[in-house]
Every structure is written in C-alpha cells, then in structure tokens.
Design an enzyme around this catalytic site. Sequence first.
Site, PDB file in Angstrom:
ATOM      1  N   HIS A 114      -0.470  -1.951   6.557  1.00 43.96           N
ATOM      2  CA  HIS A 114      -0.191  -1.784   7.404  1.00 43.96           C
ATOM      3  C   HIS A 114       1.143  -2.197   7.961  1.00 43.96           C
ATOM      4  O   HIS A 114       2.206  -2.171   7.022  1.00 43.96           O
ATOM      5  CB  HIS A 114      -0.386  -3.280   8.692  1.00 43.96           C
ATOM      6  CG  HIS A 114      -0.286  -5.082   7.624  1.00 43.96           C
ATOM      7  ND1 HIS A 114       0.816  -5.222   7.984  1.00 43.96           N
ATOM      8  CD2 HIS A 114      -0.984  -5.730   6.689  1.00 43.96           C
ATOM      9  CE1 HIS A 114       1.273  -6.506   6.851  1.00 43.96           C
ATOM     10  NE2 HIS A 114      -0.684  -6.642   6.239  1.00 43.96           N
TER      11      HIS A 114
ATOM     12  N   HIS B  43       3.786  -4.571   5.611  1.00 43.77           N
ATOM     13  CA  HIS B  43       3.719  -3.792   4.335  1.00 43.77           C
ATOM     14  C   HIS B  43       5.369  -2.925   4.719  1.00 43.77           C
ATOM     15  O   HIS B  43       5.848  -2.834   3.321  1.00 43.77           O
ATOM     16  CB  HIS B  43       2.697  -2.898   3.928  1.00 43.77           C
ATOM     17  CG  HIS B  43       1.389  -3.701   3.667  1.00 43.77           C
ATOM     18  ND1 HIS B  43       0.819  -3.589   4.012  1.00 43.77           N
ATOM     19  CD2 HIS B  43       2.086  -4.972   2.881  1.00 43.77           C
ATOM     20  CE1 HIS B  43      -0.480  -4.636   3.536  1.00 43.77           C
ATOM     21  NE2 HIS B  43       0.282  -5.044   2.651  1.00 43.77           N
TER      22      HIS B  43
ATOM     23  N   LYS C 162      -7.734  -3.233   1.330  1.00 41.83           N
ATOM     24  CA  LYS C 162      -7.119  -4.148   2.522  1.00 41.83           C
ATOM     25  C   LYS C 162      -5.728  -2.813   3.201  1.00 41.83           C
ATOM     26  O   LYS C 162      -5.574  -1.628   2.669  1.00 41.83           O
ATOM     27  CB  LYS C 162      -6.183  -5.442   2.675  1.00 41.83           C
ATOM     28  CG  LYS C 162      -7.124  -6.422   1.987  1.00 41.83           C
ATOM     29  CD  LYS C 162      -7.118  -7.684   2.650  1.00 41.83           C
ATOM     30  CE  LYS C 162      -8.136  -8.829   1.741  1.00 41.83           C
ATOM     31  NZ  LYS C 162      -6.737 -10.079   2.046  1.00 41.83           N
TER      32      LYS C 162
END
Length: 566
Positions: A128, A131, A125
Amino acid sequence: MDYREYTINKIAEAAGLEKSIITATIEIPPEQKLGDLAFPCFVLAKVLRKAPPVIAKELAEKFSADEHIAKAEAVGGYLNFFYNREDFTKNVINEVNTKKGDFGKSDIGSGKTVLVEFSSPNIAKPFHIGHLFSTAVGNSLERIYRQLGYDTVKINHLGDWGTQFGKLICAYKKWGDKEAIEKNPINELLKIYVKFHEEAEKNPELEDEAREYFKKLENGDKEETELWQHFRDLSLVEFKRVYDMLGVSFDSYAGESFYTDKMSEIVDILREKNLLVESDGAQVVDLSELNVPPCIILKSDGATIYATRDIAAALYRHRTYNFYKNIYVVGTPQALHFKQIFAVMKKAGWDWADDCVHVGFGLVKFPDKKLSTRHGDVVFLEDVLKESVQKTYDIIAENSPEMENKQEVAQKIGIGAILYTFLKNSREKDIVFSWDSMLDFEGESAPYVQYSYARGKSILRRSGECDFDGADFSAVTSDDEYALVSQLNEFGTAVADAADKNEPFYVNRYVTNLARLFNKFYNSCPILKENVAPEVKKARLAIVSATCEVIHSALGLLGIETVESM
C-alpha cells in the site's frame, strides 16, 4: 579546486588557529551580497580578549586579493570572503563538465559497508501507499551512501512469518479459491484475510484454529509449509512489478522466516550472560536503568517475538557483512522497539550495536481514507502509481499533443512526482496526499525540476554546441550566473549532509533550488540570441551543460528519472 578548503587554510594561517576550529564554524552567508563564505569571529573573543568586530577588522587587514579570493571584508563580527568570480566559475563549470556523473562523488566511505533495510512489506498483504515512505527513503539513502564511496547492501526484510500466516492458512482452507488467487493473488488473499477477521469477531474459536495452523507451520508440517511458500512466491511476483515501476531493486530478500532457526542462539547468549529475567511467565531483558520498558525475548508460552528475530538478524548481519552502519528505515512509531533491541545488544557486550541506526519516518494521510489491512480499506501503491502516470499523460496530451513519446515521458514524470513528494521534507514529517501539488509543473515538484532539465537539454540540442573551449568566463559573472554556479559547487555538500543526517530531503531541497536558479539564469541571461558574442554563448552553454549534469545526478539520488524533452 576546493575553494572552501583554500579559504579555511588562509584563515587558519592568518589567525594562528587549528583548521578544525575554522571548519566547524565557517558558514555560507544568508545573502549573496555578503560573500561566499563567512567566518564568525565570536569564537575568538574569549581567547583574544577582543570584541568580535575588532577581530574581524584585524584579520581582514591581513588578507590581500589573490587568484582565488577577490577580497576579505569585515562586517560586524564576521569576516566575509568573496571569491574571484571568473576563476571560481571557470573551475566549477570545467570540473562538472569534465567529471560529468562523477561530480559530487566522494571516496569518504571507501572500504566501509553500509546496510540499508527498507520497504519490507508483509507477504500476502497489499503493497500500500504507506510502504512507499520506507521504500523511497531507503532507496534514496542507499544511493546517497554509494555516491560517497560506501559499499552498500539493500535489504528487504520481508514480513513473511508470524501468527498472521496461521490466520491466512485457516482462511484459505475455509474460503480460498485457488484459481482466483492465481489470477489476482494479493487482492484475493486480502479478501480472505479480511473475511477471517470478520468471522473471528463472531466466532472467536477461529483464532485458536489459526494458532494451531501457525504452530504446524513452525514445526515444518508439509502442507502448511507449501501453502506458506506459495503465498510468498505469489507475493514477490506482485511486489516486483511495483518495484520495477519505481526502479528499485534489492540485494537480499531475507525476511523474518530466514531467522527462525537463528533465534535459539540469541536466547542462549542472553541466558548465559544472565540478562534474562522472568516477568509474568515471559523472559525479558530489564532496561529500567535506561528508563525503557523491558524487552520481551520469549513470551509466556515460550514463543519468540519480533525483538528476538531482529536481534538475530542484527547478529547475522554483523557476522556476514561486518558493517560500518546497519540502517533500519522503519516508521517512527517503532522507535521504542529499536531503542529496546539496540539496548539489549549493547548489554550483551556487542559494541557494534552503536552502529545500528533507526531511521524513522512519518505517516501518509488522505483527507478521507485510513489505512487498515485488517478491515480491507487500503490504498494500493500500484493503483496510485498508475493513476499518477495517467494524470501526467493527460496533462501532456493536452499541452503537447504533438509529442511522440508521451507514454514514456508520463511514466517517468508520474513516478517521479510521487517519489519527490515523499522526499521533499524531513522524513519524520507526515505527508498529506495531494495530486494538485504533486503534479504542479510550476511549483515545488518533480515535474518542475524535470522540466528544468529538459529545458536545458533543449537549449544544448538547439545550439549544436558540445565543445566549450574558448568560453569567456569573465563575461558570465553576473549575480544570476554566479548564484547558479555557486549552487552547482554545493552539490557534494548537500550529499554529505544527507548522509550525515540520513535525510534525503537535503538533496531534494538542493536540486529544487538549483532548478529555480537555473530558470532565473535562463530568463535573465540570453544564450542563443544573435547579439550574444560567441565566447559568451559558449560560457553560458557550458553552464547549462553543467546544470543538466548535476540535476540528472541529484534526481538520480532520489530515484527519479529525467526526460530529454517535455
């Protein structure tokens, strides 16, 4: 020379009090004109049966000036102490310039291990912008604890297990393009993951198919395991590129999958201690005595969940590291989860559960965006970092076109600007993303502090001076000079406060104030002008050198690099 400790000893001796009472109550006055330290005499009122102003006056009369303290003065119920400015300045500046990068360090944590779990993105994933909060805070906290002498371990608890991998494997088998995924792993894996959810809304049977794939993965089936490992390896390569940009590294990448074979022991232990009870087919630990919802250990289908894995991880870490503290830098919305697992560990008889700490943080908000991996609307961290560097480069190119190393400087300032923003306030406060405030070279920002450092280094280069012997510190005791020196002296306190509260913003606020005081000093106290006496020039250059050392160290604790020129 520890002036605070010296003053505390003097007060304890004069008042006939235990040092601990003084240490717990002594404070820095809100204004410089009120002195360097203040002792509130209110704490003695009941014992001595006197009004605080009377106590302060009587204590002040017991003090006489010495080489370190110029005077003690009663103001209302406070006893204010004023250091000998020349002595204080000389001692602080010489200590900083002698110790350099070791100034502000401590051995308080010697022989103790602190684990810091942070970042922990999900495999396959996007990494982004959300994070970065965990990454910035955790990276800074680890540096702060290391500064205090602790042995630290940086743990990236990867989200590399769970039902989402059944969905991803299912999506890959149906729509995956191996060549495209090899070229652009995260984007392509995200694309098929989003497609799975879109198709599952139309065809719910896909969810059942995904569960079957995850079950095969749990059972160790060859094809599913190889796919999962491939997704993990590709993701780590992508993540490392971002971590390298941020200057972040880890000692352990043991994620959720690492603990899959360690959860049965947790179930057995809790069962042996009669802590598991049935609830709607699930096995839970009742926490009603704490007014907390029960903690699910086994779902009704017998599967483990996050709580089981986190308890297994905590037990493994205790056995492996015998930690002094086990810190989890995870978003505030997970506060209940950690409250539950810590409570379960405590009920299991593990007293070291008290040494496990959840360090929460807020959200990252954009005026026009929401973060949702499932629907593909996500702000990639790498894109944000690159954009920050480019915007910084454009500013430098416009204002300093002659600069030779523009790209290198832009990299450090652009990345620093992002990190500073995530560490400038209390970590539980939400961040509203704004380029204007991040890259403001005049405001509360990393570029402002980095520029202050570069200005100081430029002064030192132009002076050609590196030997400060013969400096006349009696001539550098003005309010602006003394305020700067006093701030330098508080570096160790700021670091200790940051660790005590697990709040890097104490260091951020400290270094920002240091930069402000330095620029005020620079504008009011001539350094390289011809009419400045050589011994005064040396003293001021020594202050500049000390300030650069501390700015460099403080920014380093935030994970921010300095630049020699801007």
